[in-house]
Scaffold this motif. Sequence first.
Motif, mmCIF file in Angstrom:
data_model
loop_
_atom_site.group_PDB
_atom_site.id
_atom_site.type_symbol
_atom_site.label_atom_id
_atom_site.label_comp_id
_atom_site.label_asym_id
_atom_site.label_seq_id
_atom_site.Cartn_x
_atom_site.Cartn_y
_atom_site.Cartn_z
ATOM 1 N N GLN A 1 18.498 -1.299 6.860
ATOM 2 C CA GLN A 1 17.759 -1.250 5.603
ATOM 3 C C GLN A 1 16.710 -2.357 5.535
ATOM 4 N N LEU A 2 17.075 -3.534 6.054
ATOM 5 C CA LEU A 2 16.149 -4.673 5.977
ATOM 6 C C LEU A 2 14.916 -4.442 6.834
ATOM 7 N N ASP A 3 15.086 -3.862 8.035
ATOM 8 C CA ASP A 3 13.884 -3.665 8.853
ATOM 9 C C ASP A 3 12.956 -2.614 8.226
ATOM 10 N N ASP A 4 13.533 -1.651 7.498
ATOM 11 C CA ASP A 4 12.689 -0.706 6.751
ATOM 12 C C ASP A 4 11.908 -1.441 5.653
ATOM 13 N N THR A 5 12.587 -2.383 4.991
ATOM 14 C CA THR A 5 11.933 -3.128 3.916
ATOM 15 C C THR A 5 10.830 -4.018 4.456
ATOM 16 N N VAL A 6 11.080 -4.662 5.595
ATOM 17 C CA VAL A 6 10.040 -5.504 6.203
ATOM 18 C C VAL A 6 8.813 -4.665 6.522
ATOM 19 N N ALA A 7 9.035 -3.459 7.040
ATOM 20 C CA ALA A 7 7.909 -2.584 7.382
ATOM 21 C C ALA A 7 7.129 -2.174 6.131
ATOM 22 N N SER A 8 7.854 -1.760 5.090
ATOM 23 C CA SER A 8 7.158 -1.329 3.877
ATOM 24 C C SER A 8 6.489 -2.504 3.177
ATOM 25 N N THR A 9 7.096 -3.690 3.231
ATOM 26 C CA THR A 9 6.488 -4.886 2.628
ATOM 27 C C THR A 9 5.172 -5.221 3.318
ATOM 28 N N ASN A 10 5.193 -5.217 4.639
ATOM 29 C CA ASN A 10 3.985 -5.521 5.405
ATOM 30 C C ASN A 10 2.866 -4.525 5.101
ATOM 31 N N THR A 11 3.222 -3.247 5.089
ATOM 32 C CA THR A 11 2.216 -2.211 4.837
ATOM 33 C C THR A 11 1.673 -2.294 3.418
ATOM 34 N N LEU A 12 2.560 -2.492 2.449
ATOM 35 C CA LEU A 12 2.144 -2.497 1.040
ATOM 36 C C LEU A 12 1.327 -3.733 0.694
ATOM 37 N N LEU A 13 1.830 -4.912 1.046
ATOM 38 C CA LEU A 13 1.154 -6.144 0.633
ATOM 39 C C LEU A 13 -0.203 -6.308 1.303
ATOM 40 N N ASN A 14 -0.318 -5.841 2.540
ATOM 41 C CA ASN A 14 -1.602 -5.924 3.237
ATOM 42 C C ASN A 14 -2.478 -4.705 2.997
ATOM 43 N N GLN A 15 -1.911 -3.727 2.281
ATOM 44 C CA GLN A 15 -2.603 -2.464 2.013
ATOM 45 C C GLN A 15 -3.155 -1.849 3.300
ATOM 46 N N TYR A 16 -2.280 -1.833 4.313
ATOM 47 C CA TYR A 16 -2.612 -1.150 5.551
ATOM 48 C C TYR A 16 -2.606 0.361 5.316
ATOM 49 N N PRO A 17 -3.172 1.146 6.233
ATOM 50 C CA PRO A 17 -3.098 2.610 6.091
ATOM 51 C C PRO A 17 -1.649 3.068 5.910
ATOM 52 N N GLY A 18 -1.447 3.946 4.960
ATOM 53 C CA GLY A 18 -0.096 4.408 4.652
ATOM 54 C C GLY A 18 0.552 3.643 3.518
ATOM 55 N N TRP A 19 -0.206 2.703 2.890
ATOM 56 C CA TRP A 19 0.418 1.913 1.817
ATOM 57 C C TRP A 19 0.860 2.763 0.621
ATOM 58 N N PRO A 20 0.170 3.879 0.265
ATOM 59 C CA PRO A 20 0.689 4.683 -0.853
ATOM 60 C C PRO A 20 2.109 5.193 -0.597
ATOM 61 N N GLU A 21 2.404 5.556 0.669
ATOM 62 C CA GLU A 21 3.767 5.995 0.978
ATOM 63 C C GLU A 21 4.755 4.839 0.832
ATOM 64 N N ALA A 22 4.321 3.631 1.209
ATOM 65 C CA ALA A 22 5.179 2.451 1.036
ATOM 66 C C ALA A 22 5.424 2.186 -0.450
#
Length: 499
Positions: A302-323
């Motif tokens: 669960q934590l590695d999923d959260t790290v991935a979504s945190t990175n994508t969302l906070l940096n607004q990388y492509p795919g951030w809406p899904e995060a």
Amino acid sequence: MPTDTVRGVIRPVTGWWLALGLFLGLLAAVPAALLTGAGPALAAPERVELTDGAGVIHEPTLREGLTDIDFHEPTTVVIWTQPGEAESNLNERLLSDARENHPEWISDDGQKWADGLFIYALDPQGRLQGVYFGEDRKVGLSTQEEVLEDAVDSLEEANWTQAALDATQSAAAVMNRPWYQHPGIWAGGIIAVIMGGIFGGAVVASRKRQRRQAEADLERGNRAFTNVSTDLEATELNANTVPEDSRYGAQVLERYRTFHERYLEAARENDRLAGIPAKQLHRKEHRRAITHYRDTTEELDQLDDTVASTNTLLNQYPGWPEAWDLQTAPMREDLGRIDELVSGQSKLSADQLTPLRSFKPEAERELEQLGAGMQTGELTADDALDRLAALRSRLTELLEQYSAAQINAFATSDAERSTLEQEMRRERNRASHRPGSILDTVHQPGWFWTATAYSIGYSSGQSSVAQAREQAASSSSGSTTGYGSSGGSFSGAGSSSSF
């Protein structure tokens, strides 16, 4: 006492036990000869049907587990779940659904369950379970109660899939068993052998269930460990680019700080547990270690999923809406259950129901505004998460107020209030985190109260209180065998009970 005298006492006693053992062994040879002789072939279920209205059964695990269960005769297995109330009649609800949606489960004359059928029914919310048998598969009420009892351990752990497997395994052993396998067939001197066999069988069955549970937990742990191992490099890369100046980024990284050490510990346990023979998995120390391994690897997954979504969302990388969708999913799920929570509450006033009802549209509008604000750049991810946390905290406060009203309306004593509160608190604190949810990761279990955890906890408390009332009134607390007022003349074999 002189040594020779002691020896003189021991010799005849030892000889008597040896003689008795030989006698019982000879008696056991008779049933053993029959049991090992030619008999009906054993086979996996002929067909499996899953009607999971409660959404609590993991179908791949169920189907895989059922393939390991042997039946004396080809049997169709139905696993049926539906959420309800503790006071409801599970038999009646099952029959009603069968008549409306599954007429093939009922005999041609409409009075019995269809031949060749076994049904396990479960209401996790109302904490009810039941077993039902086709006319050519039926067993006595006491045997039905034993089958239900075999599932209780898994039910108390909320392991719904394993409970279905436990009950089916138990039923398969008794449906259409040959006469010489019936425990009550032997008389006279053979009773001693049977009693010993029953005791031994109970030990063996208990160990088998424990091994099966340990194997299932180990498989879950290994599956999570594989996921973590596969994503390990990506997780490290994600963690390296999570912005530390973000409030939420810093908190997620703090949770991640011990990730590597815990992963190495899990890797060592993965190797060690793989070397334990399957026949020893029932041992307490192994089961405890496997449970810890399962919990650790699933938390890491669960934590590695959260790290991935945190990175994508906070940096607004492509795919951030899904995060972002991962962050709002728990809230949207809760909002979808509010109508169910407040419906049919005749004992509560409109003032007690209105806050939850009015919160739903307000929260839905707020969620839309948050998404739009992030899309236009008017809101940072941190600010959006702050407002989402405020929404979830507001819902938690409303559920706390609502629980006080429901408890006061249902409980008739301080003891009953305490029981309800304890059950609801227990379920609230053990509610699982949603994978990828930043808020669930940075807060402790139970910080937010979900509608699902609320519903299950309240129903569990209701069931406990209802049982206590029945015991206090010295009324029977055994299985329910009738099919209610809507059942008519239906008399199919089966019963249900609470757990």
